[in-house]
Design a protein around this motif. Structure first.
Motif: not given
Length: 592
Positions: A440-441, A486-503, A514-522
């Motif tokens: 799903q993630g 809209a770009v901010q919401v894109f990164h918000f949504a990506r953060i929400v999925v990654i921090i809730n997705q098992p690995t 980690r790279r995706y999260l850092d990019e979204s934070v910046e």
């Protein structure tokens, strides 16, 4: 003696047996329960329309997958496992493969946006019928308002909030949705055939003009951030001077918002009560904040009184005015939730607005511009509440347009919808096994990347500043503000999925995440840094996205910078309470 017919006797059609032919396995749940024949029309069948019953189709009896994919907001269904389907009913070309965090999954080349079956499971059995939806919504408002009046001894007359005061309804009008032949249709001006409207322009007092101007300058643009036609800034004020319900709700939210800024704005004097108020006297000794608080509360209850007098007009319950009033009331309650007399039921009332939206078949692609704008404004509020309460968003509508067919403004709206689906995913964390959750993630992450891949150059930064010694984040300027949001919401949504997705573990997936999260934070913090005290409407998106980004920073320096950025956002928005800063600091302490 009777003459025998010359022609051959007509052969009688064999009657199907009751065990097989007369008992269908299709049809809506209501008709199956009543054991009547269903014509299977959607979103509501003929039998349910005729009998004014709620109509829904259950997934257990859906034998055709294409039928299931075409269900819209007015036909909710339950599902235990989200699935991804192309948004087009046509046959797609062979799928391409896109790298994802946990591997690679297929997406459709001609339908890059994926459709998610993540609708709420609880509303299928508790949804009011379309005709009763406005009354159910008003009952929520009136019940909580009466409790609030009694709890805080506000001195308002509670009997005036009964909806039974309404006059005899006029002949039902044609559904306005059927009178929208043009794309981007703008709601018609009031006419004398609408008894709940004033043909003459409603005259405003001096206090009301100040509040009205504040709404047009500040709150309208905030609601219209993603609406390039600016319905709440341009159209709603025009409706307000002909409709008392829209006017009172507009003044209520303006007064409540001005109250929150009373300490930082030039001192202004307002009457402590409006004409006809049940609050006795004008307390000139009160400060501006208390005066505005009294005005806001008075206008809010006058709005409810107006609703109680006009809900039995069928044309009013289907009008754009009631939709505009509902969004304004919701925005008022959003700001009021932090006040000492706040009823604290804003979150619950969002469900009532969902009922009204559904009763009018409003959605993100409605032809009527006001209904479409109101739907997106409502969804933005619901996303924040769902994110904070760890619940699913209320909408069960799904887009029909493909990403490649959207204009830039429509692309900005589409990411809001995808973000809602990502918040849904976060709320379902404990319902599925690890492999299902990973799939799903990945589906959502690929949908996000598909959206990002089709963005035109107008979403690119106009200006980006390199890191300086005094700044933890590089300012990023994207114009217009809706595209930056809209770009901010894109990164918000990506953060929400990654921090809730098992690995499943492994160094490479960990580095990629980690790279995706850092990019979204910046990206989020860089855009928010550029907005500081320059773009008030964008601050509401900044607040939500910076708060989510704060869950991904690990160094004390970055954490301090995020707290400062979030604090500035809260100084501008005055929503939500500043306790949000404590929530984030507590999260960091628990993670160490």
């Amino acid at each position: 003696m009777p003459v025998a017919p010359t022609g051959a006797p007509k052969q009688r059609k064999p009657r199907p047996s009751r065990a097989r032919g007369l008992r269908t396995t299709t049809g809506c749940l209501t008709c199956r329960k009543r054991r009547v024949k269903c014509d299977e029309s959607k979103p509501r069948c003929g039998q349910c329309i005729k009998s004014e019953r709620s109509c829904s189709y259950g997934s257990a009896i859906d034998t055709n997958s294409e039928q299931t994919a075409d269900q819209e907001e007015s036909s909710p269904r339950e599902s235990n496992a989200p699935t991804a389907q192309p948004s087009s009913a046509t046959v797609c070309s062979p799928a391409r493969r896109i790298p994802s965090i946990a591997g690679e999954i297929d997406v459709f080349q001609n339908s890059p946006e994926l459709r998610f079956d993540l609708s709420p499971l609880t509303i299928a059995t508790s949804l009011p019928s379309p005709n009763s939806a406005p009354f159910e919504w008003y009952d929520l408002l009136a019940e909580d308002a009466i409790n609030n009046i009694q709890k805080h001894n506000l001195g308002f007359e509670t009997t005036c909030l009964s909806r039974r005061q309404s006059p005899v309804p006029e002949t039902p009008a044609i559904d306005p949705q059927l009178q929208s032949p043009k794309e981007d249709h703008i709601h018609a001006e009031p006419t004398s055939t609408e008894p709940w409207n004033s043909v003459q322009t409603i005259q405003l007092t001096g206090d009301e003009i100040q509040l009205f101007q504040h709404f047009v300058d500040v709150l309208g643009p905030a609601l219209d951030l993603f609406d390039h036609l600016r319905h709440f800034t341009i159209l709603v004020p025009r409706l307000a001077v002909h409709n008392l319900g829209v006017l009172k709700s507009l003044l209520a939210v303006a007064a409540r918002h001005m109250e929150l800024h009373a300490d930082t704005q030039p001192r202004q004097s307002f009457s402590a009560a409006t004409p006809g108020s049940s609050v006795s006297g004008s307390h000139e000794a009160q400060g501006p904040a208390q005066q505005l608080s009294d005005l806001a509360t008075q206008y809010y209850y006058e709005t409810l009184h107006y609703l109680s007098q006009n809900l039995l007009y069928p044309s009013y319950t289907k009008s754009g005015e009631i939709i505009a009033t509902a969004i304004l009331i919701s925005t008022y309650e959003m700001f009021d939730a932090r006040g000492s007399n706040g009823n604290g039921n804003w979150e619950r009332h969002l469900r009532g607005i969902f009922w009204i939206q559904r009763s009018q078949n409003n959605n993100g692609e409605s032809v009527d511009g006001l209904r479409r704008a109101a739907w997106w404004a409502w969804l933005r509020q619901d996303i924040w509440v769902a994110f904070r309460e760890n619940r699913r968003t209320l909408t069960i509508w799904r887009p029909t347009k493909r990403l490649m067919d959207l204009t830039p403004d429509e692309l900005a709206l589409r990411i809001v919808y995808i973000a809602a689906r990502c918040v849904d995913y976060a709320a379902n964390e404990k319902q599925y096994d690890m492999h299902t959750r990973i799939e799903q993630g990945d589906t959502l992450l690929n949908a996000l990347e598909d959206w990002h891949r089709v963005l035109p150059a107008s979403f690119n930064p106009i200006y980006t500043q390199d890191h300086s010694e005094n700044s933890s984040f590089s300012p990023i300027w994207i114009h217009p503000p809706a595209y930056a949001a809209a770009v901010q919401v894109f990164h918000f949504a990506r953060i929400v999925v990654i921090i809730n997705q098992p690995t499943m573990g492994g160094m490479n997936p960990f580095r990629r995440r980690r790279r995706y999260l850092d990019e979204s934070v910046e990206a989020i913090c860089g855009i928010a840094t550029m907005h500081q005290r320059k773009d008030i409407p964008s601050s509401f998106v900044d607040m939500m996205c910076v708060y989510a980004a704060g869950h991904c920073v690990q160094t004390p320096t970055k954490q301090g910078a995020v707290l400062q950025l979030l604090e500035r956002c809260l100084d501008i928005t005055k929503f939500p309470p500043r306790s949000l800063l404590d929530d984030l600091a507590k999260y960091w302490r628990e993670e160490t």
